[in-house]
Design a protein around this motif. Structure first.
Motif, PDB file in Angstrom:
ATOM      1  N   ILE A 288       0.801  -1.228   0.000  1.00 33.85           N
ATOM      2  CA  ILE A 288       0.000   0.000   0.000  1.00 33.85           C
ATOM      3  C   ILE A 288       0.831   1.275   0.000  1.00 33.85           C
ATOM      4  N   SER A 289       2.062   1.234   0.526  1.00 28.49           N
ATOM      5  CA  SER A 289       2.914   2.419   0.545  1.00 28.49           C
ATOM      6  C   SER A 289       3.800   2.497  -0.694  1.00 28.49           C
ATOM      7  N   GLY A 290       3.726   1.468  -1.550  1.00 31.54           N
ATOM      8  CA  GLY A 290       4.550   1.448  -2.755  1.00 31.54           C
ATOM      9  C   GLY A 290       5.968   0.990  -2.515  1.00 31.54           C
ATOM     10  N   ARG A 291       6.265   0.495  -1.315  1.00 31.07           N
ATOM     11  CA  ARG A 291       7.636   0.060  -1.020  1.00 31.07           C
ATOM     12  C   ARG A 291       8.000  -1.190  -1.812  1.00 31.07           C
ATOM     13  N   VAL A 292       9.237  -1.248  -2.219  1.00 26.54           N
ATOM     14  CA  VAL A 292       9.782  -2.442  -2.861  1.00 26.54           C
ATOM     15  C   VAL A 292      10.621  -3.223  -1.861  1.00 26.54           C
ATOM     16  N   GLU A 293      11.313  -2.507  -1.005  1.00 25.81           N
ATOM     17  CA  GLU A 293      12.121  -3.123   0.052  1.00 25.81           C
ATOM     18  C   GLU A 293      11.183  -3.526   1.190  1.00 25.81           C
ATOM     19  N   LEU A 294      11.329  -4.755   1.699  1.00 28.86           N
ATOM     20  CA  LEU A 294      10.368  -5.291   2.663  1.00 28.86           C
ATOM     21  C   LEU A 294      11.017  -5.711   3.979  1.00 28.86           C
ATOM     22  N   LYS A 295      12.103  -5.071   4.351  1.00 27.64           N
ATOM     23  CA  LYS A 295      12.867  -5.572   5.490  1.00 27.64           C
ATOM     24  C   LYS A 295      13.035  -4.563   6.626  1.00 27.64           C
ATOM     25  N   THR A 296      13.228  -3.295   6.312  1.00 27.01           N
ATOM     26  CA  THR A 296      13.674  -2.346   7.326  1.00 27.01           C
ATOM     27  C   THR A 296      12.544  -1.678   8.104  1.00 27.01           C
ATOM     28  N   GLU A 297      11.350  -1.599   7.535  1.00 27.50           N
ATOM     29  CA  GLU A 297      10.250  -0.912   8.195  1.00 27.50           C
ATOM     30  C   GLU A 297       9.514  -1.838   9.162  1.00 27.50           C
ATOM     31  N   GLY A 298       8.771  -1.227  10.076  1.00 30.10           N
ATOM     32  CA  GLY A 298       8.067  -2.003  11.084  1.00 30.10           C
ATOM     33  C   GLY A 298       6.680  -2.439  10.673  1.00 30.10           C
ATOM     34  N   PHE A 299       6.167  -1.903   9.553  1.00 26.40           N
ATOM     35  CA  PHE A 299       4.818  -2.251   9.114  1.00 26.40           C
ATOM     36  C   PHE A 299       4.753  -2.279   7.593  1.00 26.40           C
ATOM     37  N   TYR A 300       4.212  -3.370   7.052  1.00 22.28           N
ATOM     38  CA  TYR A 300       3.966  -3.503   5.615  1.00 22.28           C
ATOM     39  C   TYR A 300       2.582  -4.105   5.429  1.00 22.28           C
ATOM     40  N   SER A 301       1.950  -3.747   4.319  1.00 20.11           N
ATOM     41  CA  SER A 301       0.626  -4.293   4.042  1.00 20.11           C
ATOM     42  C   SER A 301       0.434  -4.469   2.539  1.00 20.11           C
ATOM     43  N   PHE A 302       0.181  -5.720   2.132  1.00 24.50           N
ATOM     44  CA  PHE A 302      -0.148  -5.996   0.736  1.00 24.50           C
ATOM     45  C   PHE A 302      -1.667  -6.031   0.602  1.00 24.50           C
ATOM     46  N   ARG A 303      -2.135  -5.278  -0.371  1.00 23.36           N
ATOM     47  CA  ARG A 303      -3.574  -5.224  -0.617  1.00 23.36           C
ATOM     48  C   ARG A 303      -3.926  -6.064  -1.841  1.00 23.36           C
TER      49      ARG A 303
END
Length: 535
Positions: A288-303
């Motif tokens: 949802i945030s358009g991130r490609v890197e999936l390791k460093t952030e504390g929250f990710y969400s695939f829609r």
């Protein structure tokens, strides 16, 4: 004319005798058949109708015909193990990777107000059954991957992209029930072994753009795919193949969140890739945030836009709060782990519809395992606290927060057990490795003992009033020393002795796909799917 009468009479007498003899034979055959039917019903402990089906299917199968019987509820049987001791001894007997006999459970349900069977308080409920084995194999065609040479299998059978999609069909509804009428809720998924299986993986190696570099072994140069040619086979049942479309239908309009450490991120990426494979328009699946890197952030969400659902990952390696403060005496910054405070990200996942938790590996790092001036309760920082005691305190904090803040009528909760590591000759930072491993452990006597931390998990889950599904994957992972990234954790890295290897996480596709397959099977039972539930 007179001479013909005796001859006619003779023929009538002969015919009558023949007819009488035939009737006696028919009577005898019918009596024997009835006796055989009753004997079969008594021996197999099934209804006469089910016994008739069994006999008929065997007779017709020998003659090349097909015969089907759909059993009624009266032919079903369910065997439920007695609940475990709610107060286990501090040193329960170990059993090489799947806990004591009562803790390789499907669900821990201790809510006295729940709709579960009567006296569910402080009990692990488990039914063990034999599921009729579905045909999970599909036709294989050529692929570009190098064919392994150390495994017994048929020639020229490799994975194809088309089959990776088609292989995710649900098992035949007529085969969803067990041979004795038990359903998936009776299945102990965790007591089993790895068997050779050439069925294609849920998605092809290198085909999913959402696998991070550290888990993308094939893109990083691993050419063998031997480790993908095994299937986890429970001892008394089968796990249905994960049907991505059906799982997305169950998750329509919902949130599923993984909460924990990088092993849960490993599992999260696996599920995103499995579900993406079943979506026709891949552009409708995005972070949802358009991130490609999936390791460093504390929250990710695939829609998943078509299904209005999201698959999320929330980083929380301890589930309780990591803390920094300034030491008043020295002025130095100090780090502590607050065992009595839930991690602040909890309010991000509080209202999710499905939650999958884990916490384990970070507790084995030097700072946590030594326990010196690190663990904090209230304003007190322990000068020394054993890791197991600290882990117990942290899990009690988490479990109390779940009981007090999560609506069990809305949210389905899972807790994933310890995923085994296979470092040899040291740890990840001291030269330990697992490269060159190409086959699972086959002798169970070589498995490592059940981790003490999982005894703590099992005890805490039994004490909760909220039902929690325990994913007891420790034993199945302990076998698989062959499925880690090892030296293939980074792309374009020169292979050299002493390099850092990853023998904790798993290549994708790989073992986390099986964990998600079990989650799918358990969700089928909670969604009252008549194909998989007898009630």
């Amino acid at each position: 004319m007179a001479s013909s009468v005796p001859a006619e009479l003779s023929r009538n007498i002969s015919w009558s005798l023949s007819k009488s003899r035939a009737q006696r034979y028919v009577c005898l055959i019918f009596t024997l058949a009835l006796f055989l039917l009753l004997a079969t019903a008594i021996i197999t402990k099934t209804s006469p109708a089910a016994a008739a089906s069994t006999l008929a299917s065997r007779v017709f199968s020998r003659s090349g015909s097909s015969f089907y019987f759909y059993p009624t509820a009266s032919s079903f049987e369910t065997h439920i193990q007695s609940p475990p001791n709610p107060n286990p001894s501090p040193n329960p007997q170990r059993n090489h990777g799947h806990g004591d006999g009562n803790t390789s459970s499907v669900v821990v349900d201790n809510n006295p107000n729940s709709s579960s069977d009567g006296n569910a308080s402080s009990a692990v409920k488990q039914n063990v059954a034999q599921v009729e084995k579905p045909n999970l194999r599909s036709r294989k065609t050529k692929t570009h991957h190098k064919k392994p040479s150390k495994r017994p299998k048929k020639k020229n059978k490799k994975h194809s992209n088309a089959n990776a999609s088609s292989a995710t069909t649900a098992i035949d509804p007529s085969k969803a029930k067990t041979r004795t009428g038990k359903d998936l809720r009776s299945c102990d998924f965790y007591d089993g072994s790895w068997v050779v299986d050439d069925s294609p993986p849920a998605y092809l190696p290198g085909s999913c753009p959402f696998v991070e570099e550290a888990f993308n072994c094939f893109e990083n140069g691993r050419v063998d795919d031997d480790f993908l040619r095994y299937r986890w086979q429970p001892g008394h049942c089968d796990i249905p193949r994960l049907d991505g479309k059906e799982m997305l239908d169950m998750l329509r309009g919902k949130r599923l969140a993984f909460v924990g450490d990088s092993l849960n991120r490993n599992m999260w990426e696996s599920l995103v890739c499995v579900l993406r494979e079943s979506v026709t328009d891949k552009n409708q699946v995005f972070e949802i945030s358009g991130r490609v890197e999936l390791k460093t952030e504390g929250f990710y969400s695939f829609r998943f836009e078509e299904y209005n659902c999201s698959i999320e990952f929330i980083r929380s390696p301890f589930l309780v709060e990591e803390w920094e403060f300034t030491d008043k005496r020295t002025g130095a910054r100090k780090e502590t782990l607050r065992l009595d405070v839930i991690e602040e990200s909890a309010f991000k996942y509080q209202h999710a519809d499905v939650l999958i938790f884990n916490t384990a590996h970070w507790w084995t790092h030097p700072k946590t395992s030594e326990g010196k001036d690190y663990y904090q309760e209230g304003n007190r920082v322990y000068s020394k606290l054993e890791m197991t005691e600290a882990y117990t305190k942290a899990l009690h904090t988490w479990s109390k927060w779940i009981d007090d803040n999560v609506n069990a009528n809305k949210t389905t909760i899972f807790f994933r057990g310890y995923s085994s590591s296979h470092f040899q000759g040291g740890q990840w930072n001291t030269g330990g490795g697992c490269d060159g491993e190409r086959m699972p452990i086959t002798d169970e006597s070589y498995l490592t003992p059940h981790p003490v931390m999982m005894n703590v998990v099992e005890s805490v889950l039994r004490e909760m009033k909220t039902p929690v599904y325990y994913l007891n994957i420790t034993k199945m992972t302990t076998y698989r020393k062959d499925a880690h990234p090892s030296i293939f954790r980074e792309a374009n890295t020169q292979r050299k002795p002493g390099m850092i290897q990853d023998c904790s996480h798993w290549c994708l596709p790989g073992l986390p796909d099986v964990w998600n397959q079990i989650v799918y099977a358990l969700l089928l039972t909670t969604h009252h799917n008549p194909q998989y539930n007898s009630s």
